[in-house]
Design a protein around this motif. Sequence first.
Motif, PDB file in Angstrom:
ATOM      1  N   SER A  49       0.852  -1.255   0.126  1.00  0.00           N
ATOM      2  CA  SER A  49       0.018   0.131  -0.029  1.00  0.00           C
ATOM      3  C   SER A  49       0.907   1.256  -0.143  1.00  0.00           C
ATOM      4  N   SER A  50       1.887   1.144   0.725  1.00  0.00           N
ATOM      5  CA  SER A  50       2.757   2.290   0.819  1.00  0.00           C
ATOM      6  C   SER A  50       3.361   2.598  -0.622  1.00  0.00           C
TER       7      SER A  50
ATOM      8  N   THR B 218       1.263   4.578  -3.106  1.00  0.00           N
ATOM      9  CA  THR B 218       0.830   5.791  -3.058  1.00  0.00           C
ATOM     10  C   THR B 218       1.555   6.566  -4.219  1.00  0.00           C
TER      11      THR B 218
ATOM     12  N   TRP C  87       0.571   4.242  -7.857  1.00  0.00           N
ATOM     13  CA  TRP C  87      -0.770   4.139  -8.624  1.00  0.00           C
ATOM     14  C   TRP C  87      -0.941   5.123  -9.551  1.00  0.00           C
TER      15      TRP C  87
ATOM     16  N   HIS D 118      -7.066  -5.862  -4.630  1.00  0.00           N
ATOM     17  CA  HIS D 118      -7.849  -4.657  -3.898  1.00  0.00           C
ATOM     18  C   HIS D 118      -8.399  -5.388  -2.516  1.00  0.00           C
TER      19      HIS D 118
ATOM     20  N   LEU E 194      -5.795  -6.718  -0.163  1.00  0.00           N
ATOM     21  CA  LEU E 194      -4.878  -5.785   0.625  1.00  0.00           C
ATOM     22  C   LEU E 194      -5.983  -4.827   1.472  1.00  0.00           C
ATOM     23  N   VAL E 195      -7.219  -4.667   1.251  1.00  0.00           N
ATOM     24  CA  VAL E 195      -7.756  -3.957   2.461  1.00  0.00           C
ATOM     25  C   VAL E 195      -8.082  -4.737   3.577  1.00  0.00           C
TER      26      VAL E 195
ATOM     27  N   ARG F 205      -4.713  -4.996   5.329  1.00  0.00           N
ATOM     28  CA  ARG F 205      -4.197  -3.451   5.666  1.00  0.00           C
ATOM     29  C   ARG F 205      -4.927  -3.006   6.667  1.00  0.00           C
TER      30      ARG F 205
ATOM     31  N   TYR G 153      -3.833   5.905  -3.901  1.00  0.00           N
ATOM     32  CA  TYR G 153      -4.244   4.955  -3.531  1.00  0.00           C
ATOM     33  C   TYR G 153      -4.444   4.712  -1.783  1.00  0.00           C
ATOM     34  N   GLN G 154      -5.695   4.246  -1.330  1.00  0.00           N
ATOM     35  CA  GLN G 154      -5.920   4.043  -0.039  1.00  0.00           C
ATOM     36  C   GLN G 154      -5.503   5.397   0.677  1.00  0.00           C
TER      37      GLN G 154
ATOM     38  N   SER H  95      -4.593   6.947   5.440  1.00  0.00           N
ATOM     39  CA  SER H  95      -3.637   6.822   6.360  1.00  0.00           C
ATOM     40  C   SER H  95      -3.150   8.090   7.108  1.00  0.00           C
TER      41      SER H  95
ATOM     42  N   LYS I 137       0.344   8.950   6.054  1.00  0.00           N
ATOM     43  CA  LYS I 137       0.458   9.059   4.628  1.00  0.00           C
ATOM     44  C   LYS I 137      -0.356  10.704   4.078  1.00  0.00           C
TER      45      LYS I 137
END
Length: 493
Positions: free
Chosen positions: A315-316, A319, A322, A338, A341-342, A345, A470-471, A474, A477
């Motif tokens: 996920s990092s 960022t 994506w 996806h 991952l969710v 995560r 993406y996502q 956080s 983030k």
Amino acid sequence: MKEKVAVIGMGVSGAGVLLAYQKELPQHPEVQIEITCFDVPESFGRGKPFREKSEHALNNSRSHTISYDYSHEEDFVEWLQAQGLMVPEYASRRLFGDYLYDRTQALVKELQVQVIETSVVALDWLQDLQQWQVQIKESNGEVAFYYYDRVHLCCGELPSTDIYNLKGHVRYIHEPYPLQQFSEQGPKAGDHVAVIGTGLSALDVYKYLYDECGVRELELFSRSNYFPTVRGQEDQAYKCQHLTKESAKQLMAQQNGNFTLDNFDEMLSKELAEVGIDFQLYKERFFQPGIKGVLVSYHNPDLVTLMQHVMLQASSILTEAWPAMNEPDRREFNETYHKLLVNLRNPMPNDSAVELLKGVKQSEIRVLDGVEEIEALEPSPAGVGPYFVLRGEGLEVMVDWVVNATGMDMSLRDVSESPLLQHLLYQRMVQVDSAGGLSLNFETLNLLSPRFGEWPTLHGHGVLVGGAIYQNNSTFKIQAQAHRLVKRLLADQ
């Protein structure tokens, strides 16, 4: 000459913008900035996730890993200790909200920020003045206007998804927060309740209804029916060898700034081979819908913890990767990775898993599969339920209440509850990204408009741009991106 800056929305994203200015302004004593922040009192310094008053809504990250400052991870723990409070493994969102509010107020004081405690209803670009016009409606109903050189849009309270078109029914609760609304005018002991959703919000709702309202008949379901995994062991850290930001940046440099799904597949395959995990076998055994998925996660903490570390790193990387992927690769990524991952995560605290499994074992909670429609029923002449029927193939369940805990609708198809977003989209000042949320240039964090192109003085932050980035939910983030932006802005002045 002072640059006048507006920050619209003062949750995690807005506080992150203030923090970025607080970090960078001392490096540029020649720059003069005048900042005004807009938000309603209940959200100021907290945002929607952390204005909760109930102790039942927990952070899903351990207390020593969350902070309002991404460069000082222990700050929350230090604040708790300074208040003379015990440091819980998982703090309530109410407690973390108090901390965020306290830190935000300190930033407001240090930066001498003007605070206007109301929501913004419209934002327009005045070409002649080369300024942004911010419109608010004051408590007395009067309209007021303010003018700024730069605007940070941090209003991430997007509308919730209404999958079954139940909005408006008296026994349908569209927004689950604040949870205390259930005690005031919601389900009570003896009622049969359906909760749409199997994510962290649904778990908050379930725990509150069970503990505070005495509800003992609960149905949980979602379209996917995947629950989050259970948070793994703290001491089992893992540092990725192949799935790294450095490797992704090298690939993008070699490919004219592009990143492909094949690149991600190869990096992930090498990483999993390093730790002896077969991806397909993992998916077949551990990525299971319903309570089965919770059980295998709960009883296999070592392997699940390892996968959580790997997917958090993925996920990092995404960022920055994506925005460098083309649309076909993005779609295929979502189909392949996806949901998993969710699931990994955003894990649930161990205690939440224990409560959920206990409720299922005692037959007080059922996880339904295949709910295709929910029909609102006419109440009986005596005015008693049931009020809804849940239907699917071979399924028919009567309930008294339906609670929506599905999360935000990133498509922005219905923004009627957000006058500001409605105005911006109607005037084509901004545009919806193909992945949801608003479109922006990731490098500059400048929002994009179908009428005006890229705005050099209008910036998007947080969940509001959670499709283009993406996502993007956080805290760290969001803060890091705000810092990168403000550092560039001040250096350019």
